[in-house]
Design an enzyme around this catalytic site. Structure first.
Site, PDB file in Angstrom:
ATOM      1  N   GLY A  80      48.729  52.408  34.733  1.00 14.12           N
ATOM      2  CA  GLY A  80      49.913  52.007  35.481  1.00 14.12           C
ATOM      3  C   GLY A  80      50.291  50.554  35.318  1.00 14.12           C
ATOM      4  O   GLY A  80      51.368  50.127  35.765  1.00 14.12           O
ATOM      5  N   GLY A  95      40.630  52.922  35.014  1.00 15.64           N
ATOM      6  CA  GLY A  95      41.422  53.653  34.023  1.00 15.64           C
ATOM      7  C   GLY A  95      42.856  53.854  34.461  1.00 15.64           C
ATOM      8  O   GLY A  95      43.798  53.677  33.675  1.00 15.64           O
ATOM      9  N   GLU A  96      43.046  54.224  35.726  1.00 14.78           N
ATOM     10  CA  GLU A  96      44.397  54.407  36.252  1.00 14.78           C
ATOM     11  C   GLU A  96      45.135  53.072  36.348  1.00 14.78           C
ATOM     12  O   GLU A  96      46.359  53.021  36.166  1.00 14.78           O
ATOM     13  CB  GLU A  96      44.344  55.082  37.621  1.00 14.78           C
ATOM     14  CG  GLU A  96      43.981  56.561  37.572  1.00 14.78           C
ATOM     15  CD  GLU A  96      42.503  56.791  37.291  1.00 14.78           C
ATOM     16  OE1 GLU A  96      42.162  57.884  36.794  1.00 14.78           O
ATOM     17  OE2 GLU A  96      41.685  55.872  37.539  1.00 14.78           O
ATOM     18  N   PHE A  97      44.387  52.009  36.619  1.00 17.42           N
ATOM     19  CA  PHE A  97      45.024  50.685  36.637  1.00 17.42           C
ATOM     20  C   PHE A  97      45.611  50.355  35.266  1.00 17.42           C
ATOM     21  O   PHE A  97      46.766  49.919  35.165  1.00 17.42           O
ATOM     22  CB  PHE A  97      44.011  49.609  37.038  1.00 17.42           C
ATOM     23  CG  PHE A  97      44.517  48.206  36.834  1.00 17.42           C
ATOM     24  CD1 PHE A  97      45.371  47.622  37.754  1.00 17.42           C
ATOM     25  CD2 PHE A  97      44.175  47.483  35.700  1.00 17.42           C
ATOM     26  CE1 PHE A  97      45.869  46.337  37.555  1.00 17.42           C
ATOM     27  CE2 PHE A  97      44.650  46.198  35.490  1.00 17.42           C
ATOM     28  CZ  PHE A  97      45.505  45.618  36.424  1.00 17.42           C
ATOM     29  N   SER A 136      41.033  54.064  40.019  1.00 18.19           N
ATOM     30  CA  SER A 136      39.974  53.291  39.401  1.00 18.19           C
ATOM     31  C   SER A 136      40.545  52.431  38.279  1.00 18.19           C
ATOM     32  O   SER A 136      41.765  52.277  38.161  1.00 18.19           O
ATOM     33  CB  SER A 136      38.896  54.237  38.875  1.00 18.19           C
ATOM     34  OG  SER A 136      37.759  53.521  38.461  1.00 18.19           O
TER      35      SER A 136
END
Length: 410
Positions: A64, A59-61, A57
Site C-alpha cells: 500500500g 508486506g501489506e505496508f 504487516s
C-alpha cells in the site's frame, strides 16, 4: 454471530498473552499496545485533518505504500496516521518518515473502536488487501467516514462467501469502494450485491517498479557476489532452507544468499548448521571466498535482488509464498514451493514459463539444472520483468478516483 466474533477476539488476545511468556514476537504484540490510547491522545493534533492507513504487516505496508506516498503528495496538508496489526510491520516502520504518526492497532472491540475513531477522527480510512475488523468498520460507517480497500483479493473459500459468513458479509457492506486485483474478485463481490468495485490490479507492482529505478548499492553484498552466478533465497523458512542446502555441493560454482523470513538468533543458528560454509552479513568483514551469505537482518531483501541470477521465494511449504514480484521485477526466473495458488502473478508466470513451482528436493535440483543455461535465464527473466512492468499503474487509478470523489462519504 457478533457474540461469537467478540468472544473469538478475546480468546485470540488471551492466547497471544500466553504466548508472550516465551515468544518474543507475541510479547512485542502485547507490549506495543500498552498505553496506545495515551500515546494517540498526546501526539495527535485534533485541529488537523487526518488520513488513516492500516496495514496488517510489513508486506501489506509495501503493497500500500505507493498509494500512501502519492496521497501524501496530493494532499500535503493532511496528517498521515499508520496503524499495524503485527509487530513485524510496526517494528520495522515505526519511524517511517512518510507518516506523521505510527501506532499499533488496538484490539477490535466496540469500546476500542469508538475511542480510536473519536481520537483520530480520520477524514478517510484506507486498508490494504486483507484485514477486516467489524467494530472499526462499523464505527467508520456510523461516523460517515469513507473506507477504501486497495489491492483487494477475494476467493470463493473465504468466509464472506460461505453460509456461515453473514457477519463477514456485513463488514463488506460498510466499505465505500473496493479496488481489487482481478475480475474474479469483482465477480464474487457482485454476487453479494456489491457493485462499488473497480478492477485496477495490485499496487505492489508500482512499489516494485519504483524500487527498481531507485535501488541502492549494498557494497558488502556486491563484493561477495562479484564474478559469480548468484542464487538468492528470500523470505525462507526452515523447510525451504533444508531443500536449498542440498544445492551448494551440487552447484559449487554458484554463490547463495539466504535472507530468511525470521532473523531471531535461534533461526540464524539453524541456518548456519544447514550451510557450514557460510558467513553472516552482520560480520564486519565478509569473506568473499565463502559460498553462502546469510542475511541476518530485516528490510534489505528488495535491494539484494539486483545481484542475483535466480531467485527462490520461501513460504510455499507453509501458509503461502511470500512476495515474488520484487525478484521478477529485477528480471530473473523464480522458484517456490507448492502453496502458491492464492497469488495471481505466480499462476500467470508459471504459465509464461518464468516461474517454477517445486514439491521435492529432486524438483529443485531439476530446475537448477535447467536454469544453468544463461541464455535461458535471460529469456525467462525478461518475461518476468515485462510482466511486472505491464501490471504497474494501479496507484494512479486509485488517486484519480479519490481526487474526483474527494473521498466520497459512505
Amino acid at each position: 454471530m457478533l457474540f461469537l466474533y467478540d468472544f473469538g477476539i478475546r480468546v485470540y488476545y488471551f492466547l497471544v498473552l500466553l504466548a508472550s511468556l516465551k515468544n518474543k514476537k507475541a510479547r512485542a504484540w502485547i507490549e506495543g499496545r500498552k498505553n496506545v490510547f495515551n500515546r494517540i491522545f498526546s501526539l495527535i493534533d485534533p485541529s488537523r485533518e487526518h488520513a488513516w492507513f492500516h496495514f496488517a504487516s510489513l508486506g501489506e505496508f509495501e503493497q500500500g505504500r505507493p498509494v500512501l506516498e502519492e496521497f501524501k503528495a496530493h494532499y500535503p496538508g493532511i496528517s498521515i496516521i499508520i496503524t499495524f496489526f503485527s509487530p513485524s510491520g510496526y517494528q520495522i516502520r515505526k519511524d517511517y518518515d512518510g507518516a506523521d504518526h505510527v501506532f499499533y492497532l488496538p484490539l477490535d472491540t466496540r469500546a476500542n473502536a469508538k475511542k480510536f475513531i473519536k481520537l483520530v477522527n480520520p477524514a478517510i480510512a484506507i486498508f490494504t488487501k486483507y484485514e477486516y475488523w467489524f467494530h472499526y468498520f462499523d464505527e467508520l460507517q456510523a461516523n460517515k467516514i469513507p473506507l477504501y480497500i486497495i489491492s483487494g483479493l477475494f476467493r470463493p473459500d473465504q468466509p464472506f462467501f460461505k453460509w456461515y459468513g453473514s457477519l463477514h458479509r456485513n463488514m463488506l457492506h460498510k466499505v465505500s469502494h473496493f479496488f481489487v486485483q482481478n475480475k474474479e474478485s469483482k465477480n464474487l463481490l457482485s454476487g453479494l450485491g456489491l457493485n462499488n468495485v473497480s478492477v485496477n490490479g495490485d499496487t505492489r507492482f508500482d512499489r516494485v517498479v519504483k524500487n527498481i529505478s531507485e535501488v541502492t548499492e549494498v557494497p558488502i553484498v556486491r563484493d561477495f557476489c562479484s564474478g559469480s552466478k548468484v542464487f538468492i533465497a528470500g523470505s525462507t523458512w526452515p523447510q525451504d532452507e533444508l531443500l536449498i542446502a542440498s544445492l551448494t555441493s551440487k552447484f559449487p560454482d554458484w554463490k547463495f544468499i539466504i535472507a530468511p523470513h525470521e532473523v531471531d538468533p535461534a533461526h540464524i543458528r539453524s541456518i548456519e548448521k544447514f550451510f557450514p560454509n557460510s558467513v553472516k552479513l552482520s560480520k564486519q568483514k565478509v569473506n568473499t571466498s565463502e559460498q553462502v551469505l546469510i542475511i541476518d537482518n530485516i528490510g534489505m531483501l528488495s535491494s539484494l535482488y539486483q545481484y542475483a541470477d535466480l531467485a527462490y521465494i520461501g513460504g510455499g511449504f507453509g501458509v503461502g509464498i511470500h512476495n515474488t514480484q520484487e525478484a521478477a521485477g529485477f528480471g530473473m526466473p523464480v522458484i517456490f514451493g507448492p502453496n502458491y495458488k492464492k497469488f495471481q502473478e505466480a499462476k500467470d508466470l508459471i504459465v509464461s514459463g518464468a516461474f517454477f513451482p517445486i514439491s521435492t528436493e529432486d524438483d529443485l535440483v531439476d530446475r537448477m539444472e535447467y536454469l544453468q543455461d544463461e541464455d535461458v535465464r535471460i529469456k525467462l527473466g525478461a518475461i518476468a520483468k515485462d510482466y511486472v512492468l505491464s501490471k504497474a499503474g494501479a496507484t494512479k487509478i486509485i488517486l484519480e478516483y479519490l481526487k474526483e470523489k474527494r473521498f466520497a462519504s459512505l
